[in-house]
Design an enzyme around this catalytic site. Structure first.
Site, PDB file in Angstrom:
ATOM      1  N   GLN A   1      26.841  37.456  39.454  1.00 16.71           N
ATOM      2  CA  GLN A   1      27.569  36.588  38.660  1.00 16.71           C
ATOM      3  C   GLN A   1      27.261  35.200  39.221  1.00 16.71           C
ATOM      4  OE1 GLN A   1      31.327  39.426  38.899  1.00 16.71           O
ATOM      5  NE2 GLN A   1      31.482  38.327  36.917  1.00 16.71           N
TER       6      GLN A   1
ATOM      7  N   ARG B   1      35.205  37.960  49.940  1.00 21.97           N
ATOM      8  CA  ARG B   1      34.519  39.082  49.501  1.00 21.97           C
ATOM      9  C   ARG B   1      33.351  38.791  48.473  1.00 21.97           C
ATOM     10  NH1 ARG B   1      36.058  42.988  44.646  1.00 21.97           N
ATOM     11  NH2 ARG B   1      34.293  44.266  45.060  1.00 21.97           N
TER      12      ARG B   1
ATOM     13  N   HIS C   1      27.959  46.000  43.120  1.00 20.25           N
ATOM     14  CA  HIS C   1      28.724  45.393  42.296  1.00 20.25           C
ATOM     15  C   HIS C   1      27.866  45.622  40.721  1.00 20.25           C
ATOM     16  CE1 HIS C   1      32.381  42.660  41.679  1.00 20.25           C
ATOM     17  NE2 HIS C   1      32.124  42.878  40.484  1.00 20.25           N
TER      18      HIS C   1
ATOM     19  N   ASP D   1      20.350  34.204  35.164  1.00 19.47           N
ATOM     20  CA  ASP D   1      19.223  33.661  35.826  1.00 19.47           C
ATOM     21  C   ASP D   1      19.371  32.650  36.725  1.00 19.47           C
ATOM     22  OD1 ASP D   1      17.899  35.393  34.227  1.00 19.47           O
ATOM     23  OD2 ASP D   1      16.813  33.919  33.174  1.00 19.47           O
TER      24      ASP D   1
ATOM     25  N   HIS E   1      17.503  39.772  29.585  1.00 18.88           N
ATOM     26  CA  HIS E   1      16.281  39.346  28.984  1.00 18.88           C
ATOM     27  C   HIS E   1      15.708  39.993  27.914  1.00 18.88           C
ATOM     28  CE1 HIS E   1      15.351  37.727  33.534  1.00 18.88           C
ATOM     29  NE2 HIS E   1      16.293  37.030  32.663  1.00 18.88           N
TER      30      HIS E   1
ATOM     31  N   GLU F   1      34.428  49.010  41.502  1.00 15.16           N
ATOM     32  CA  GLU F   1      34.706  49.573  40.004  1.00 15.16           C
ATOM     33  C   GLU F   1      33.707  50.306  39.328  1.00 15.16           C
ATOM     34  OE1 GLU F   1      35.705  46.227  37.520  1.00 15.16           O
ATOM     35  OE2 GLU F   1      37.523  45.527  38.717  1.00 15.16           O
TER      36      GLU F   1
ATOM     37  N   GLU G   1      40.649  42.447  44.134  1.00 20.20           N
ATOM     38  CA  GLU G   1      40.349  41.462  42.931  1.00 20.20           C
ATOM     39  C   GLU G   1      41.619  41.094  42.198  1.00 20.20           C
ATOM     40  OE1 GLU G   1      37.222  41.935  39.942  1.00 20.20           O
ATOM     41  OE2 GLU G   1      35.881  42.354  41.529  1.00 20.20           O
TER      42      GLU G   1
ATOM     43  N   ASN H   1      41.391  46.536  42.381  1.00 21.31           N
ATOM     44  CA  ASN H   1      41.021  45.518  41.583  1.00 21.31           C
ATOM     45  C   ASN H   1      42.269  45.500  40.502  1.00 21.31           C
ATOM     46  OD1 ASN H   1      38.860  44.714  43.074  1.00 21.31           O
ATOM     47  ND2 ASN H   1      37.469  45.052  41.520  1.00 21.31           N
TER      48      ASN H   1
ATOM     49  N   TYR I   1      44.317  43.515  37.116  1.00 19.50           N
ATOM     50  CA  TYR I   1      44.576  42.500  36.360  1.00 19.50           C
ATOM     51  C   TYR I   1      45.458  42.466  35.282  1.00 19.50           C
ATOM     52  CZ  TYR I   1      39.948  40.917  37.922  1.00 19.50           C
ATOM     53  OH  TYR I   1      38.837  40.390  38.675  1.00 19.50           O
TER      54      TYR I   1
HETATM   55  C1  PNW Z   1      36.019  42.854  37.243  1.00 18.24           C
HETATM   56  N1  PNW Z   1      38.712  46.105  32.136  1.00 18.24           N
HETATM   57  O1  PNW Z   1      35.666  43.480  35.993  1.00 18.24           O
HETATM   58  C2  PNW Z   1      34.920  42.784  37.828  1.00 18.24           C
HETATM   59  O2  PNW Z   1      35.003  43.577  39.296  1.00 18.24           O
HETATM   60  C3  PNW Z   1      34.389  41.244  38.102  1.00 18.24           C
HETATM   61  O3  PNW Z   1      33.054  41.370  38.215  1.00 18.24           O
HETATM   62  C4  PNW Z   1      34.812  40.705  37.048  1.00 18.24           C
HETATM   63  O4  PNW Z   1      34.157  39.312  36.635  1.00 18.24           O
HETATM   64  C5  PNW Z   1      36.380  40.658  36.697  1.00 18.24           C
HETATM   65  O5  PNW Z   1      36.901  41.915  36.997  1.00 18.24           O
HETATM   66  C6  PNW Z   1      36.978  39.793  35.562  1.00 18.24           C
HETATM   67  O6  PNW Z   1      36.675  40.902  34.483  1.00 18.24           O
HETATM   68  C7  PNW Z   1      36.816  44.014  35.022  1.00 18.24           C
HETATM   69  O7  PNW Z   1      38.471  45.883  30.822  1.00 18.24           O
HETATM   70  C8  PNW Z   1      36.099  43.926  33.774  1.00 18.24           C
HETATM   71  O8  PNW Z   1      39.834  46.480  32.185  1.00 18.24           O
HETATM   72  C9  PNW Z   1      36.776  44.719  32.656  1.00 18.24           C
HETATM   73  C10 PNW Z   1      37.959  45.190  33.036  1.00 18.24           C
HETATM   74  C11 PNW Z   1      38.682  45.389  34.452  1.00 18.24           C
HETATM   75  C12 PNW Z   1      37.775  44.707  35.314  1.00 18.24           C
END
Ligand code: PNW
Length: 502
Positions: free
Chosen positions: A48, A106, A151, A81, A68, A196, A406, A338, A340
């Protein structure tokens, strides 16, 4: 009820109320600080940010290959890239980390940068040098490296033998891990084997939106997960047998999970939400962190039943066998999480004669329309779900030591990113409640991400950085966002001291 019993009940109620804060409603802000020694960090991943996809001996990986391709499957047709060009600009990243005041960084190693074919018969010294430079720059600035081995960027030559569908990759991953420990373990004391594996399995080998874009939900995703869990255990044992005594480090795995809240209080929905947690987080956590090991019983039961109904002679969920169950159990020195977002889960039977991981669960998930959204359609802002999730993990896996590896928010790239700052404040506050009010065993927190970067299939259309990167400028300059200042203040204060305590 005797008077004695009612007195005890009253005492219990007061105790529980006292611990939870009698006047604290779900979304109320709590003043206070994290325990002494709590550690703060920020994260990235190699593909990334690094760019330099074919420079100085790096081999091709599955994301190079995918992006690609003629139809690369990236929403803005971009690639990694060049990305944030951290291969050349890592000192700028270290400066941003230092300005934020984090204790640790990290980041992940690009497997194909140090092993272009994926195998140890050909070591790329330039790749080793690059990570030595990053590690040394961090240590020079008082920042501890936390290194992820995988990753999602498998070397393409290993994909050509089946990738995570081929059990041979377990040993090949072990060789790679061994090289990383021997090359960097004198200075790296914290390792994460996999980031993940759920996303790699479900999106990479089930629904096919991520590399290597294999479609086979309910079959190939289960096999890919199986071999990643074995590979994780192999790396942990290699560290435990050969490096722990001399290097004195620790090694764990990072699992991702949202929180699944029952959509209604019906027994069917409450069970569905729990089953959804077991299918998502328990799939990987139960074999490693539970007392019995192996996949969650409810997952084995549901996949076996659906497989039989669909005419499969055996369950589509592979079996470890007792030797592997015992080999995998207990192979993580900490629980990397992780997190979110959250979802509402309800009981729902998916009709039709087809197979899928979601159909296996008899669950449907949705978002509450009242939850604020973000630039990532899947990411809704639900801070209280974070507290419920870490409590669930704490209960399910016996007070396991947990590191949040995360947590973060997607927008379109504003410098004055008030929504991201509010996300961090509210989520970190919920984490503090889980520690200070609920007694969860959590020792650190990591923001995703220190800089804007290539957001996988969303390309550069969604931004997660505390620092922006100008992807239209060849010099890829970094600029500090408002959220970085807010996060730096939380770190400096070790939380949210009441104004009077300031
Ligand atoms: C994580 N979902 O990915 C990854 O570890 C990171 O590389 C990424 O950039 C970050 O979260 C933000 O997306 C996820 O759909 C992607 O639940 C998708 C999900 C969860 C984590």
């Amino acid at each position: 009820m005797t008077p004695t019993v009612s007195k005890w009940c009253l005492a219990l109620v007061l105790l529980v109320a006292g611990r939870c804060g009698p006047t604290l409603a779900q979304d109320d802000f709590l003043y206070g600080t994290f325990p002494d020694g709590f550690i703060w960090g920020a994260a990235t991943a190699a593909y990334q940010i690094e760019g330099a996809w074919n420079e100085n001996g790096k081999g091709e990986n599955i994301w190079d290959f995918m992006t690609h391709a003629y139809d690369g499957g990236i929403s803005d047709n971009s690639t990694g890239d060049i990305a944030a060009d951290s291969y050349n600009k890592y000192l700028d990243d270290v400066a941003a980390l230092k300005e934020t005041g984090v204790n640790f960084y990290r980041f992940s190693i690009s497997w194909s940068r140090i092993l272009p074919t994926g195998r140890i018969d050909q070591i790329n010294q330039d790749g080793i040098n690059y990570y030595n430079n990053v590690i040394n720059a961090l240590l020079d600035n008082g920042i501890t490296p936390l290194v992820t081995l995988y990753h999602w960027d498998l070397p393409q030559p290993l994909q050509e033998i089946g990738g995570w569908l081929n059990e041979e990759v377990v040993d090949i991953f072990g060789d790679y891990a061994n090289l990383a420990f021997s090359s960097f373990g004198d200075r790296v004391k914290s390792w994460i084997t996999f980031n993940e594996p759920w996303v790699q399995s479900v999106l990479g080998y089930g629904y096919g939106g991520n590399a290597p874009r294999i479609v086979g939900s309910g079959q190939t995703d289960y096999i890919a997960a199986h071999n990643q869990i074995k590979s994780h255990a192999r790396a942990w044992h290699i560290y435990d047998d050969n490096y722990r005594a001399t290097q004195n480090g620790e090694i764990g795995i990072t699992l991702d999970s949202g929180w699944s809240e029952p959509k209604t209080q019906s027994a069917a929905d409450i069970e569905a939400a729990e089953r959804n947690m077991q299918f998502k987080l328990g799939w990987f956590a139960h074999p490693i962190f539970s007392v019995d090991g192996d996949y969650p019983p409810v997952m084995k039961e549901y996949v076996a039943r659906h497989s039989a109904e669909e005419g499969f002679p055996v369950s589509r969920l592979p079996e470890f066998g007792q030797t592997w169950v015992d080999y995998i159990k207990g192979t993580s020195d900490f629980f990397g999480l992780n997190h979110y977002t959250s979802a509402l889960a309800e009981y729902s039977v998916w009709e039709g004669n087809w197979t899928s991981y979601d159909k296996d669960q008899d669950v449907s998930t949705s978002a509450d329309p009242s939850w604020p959204s973000s630039a990532a359609p899947w990411l809704k802002v639900v801070p209280w779900g974070f507290r419920k999730l870490v409590n669930w993990i704490n209960n399910e896996y016996n007070g396991v030591r947990l590191l949040v590896t995360e947590n973060g928010y997607a927008d379109l790239g504003e410098i004055n990113d008030v929504d991201r700052a509010n996300y961090y404040t509210s989520y970190i506050n919920e984490l503090m409640k889980a520690i200070n009010l609920d007694g969860c065993n959590i020792y650190g927190y990591t923001a995703w991400s220190i800089i804007d970067n290539f957001e996988w299939a969303a390309g550069y259309s969604q931004k997660f950085g505390l620092y922006s990167v100008d992807f239209n400028d060849p010099a890829r300059p970094r600029s500090r966002k408002y959220s970085a200042q807010v996060y730096a203040q939380i770190i400096a204060d070790n939380g949210f001291p009441a104004p009077a305590e300031n």
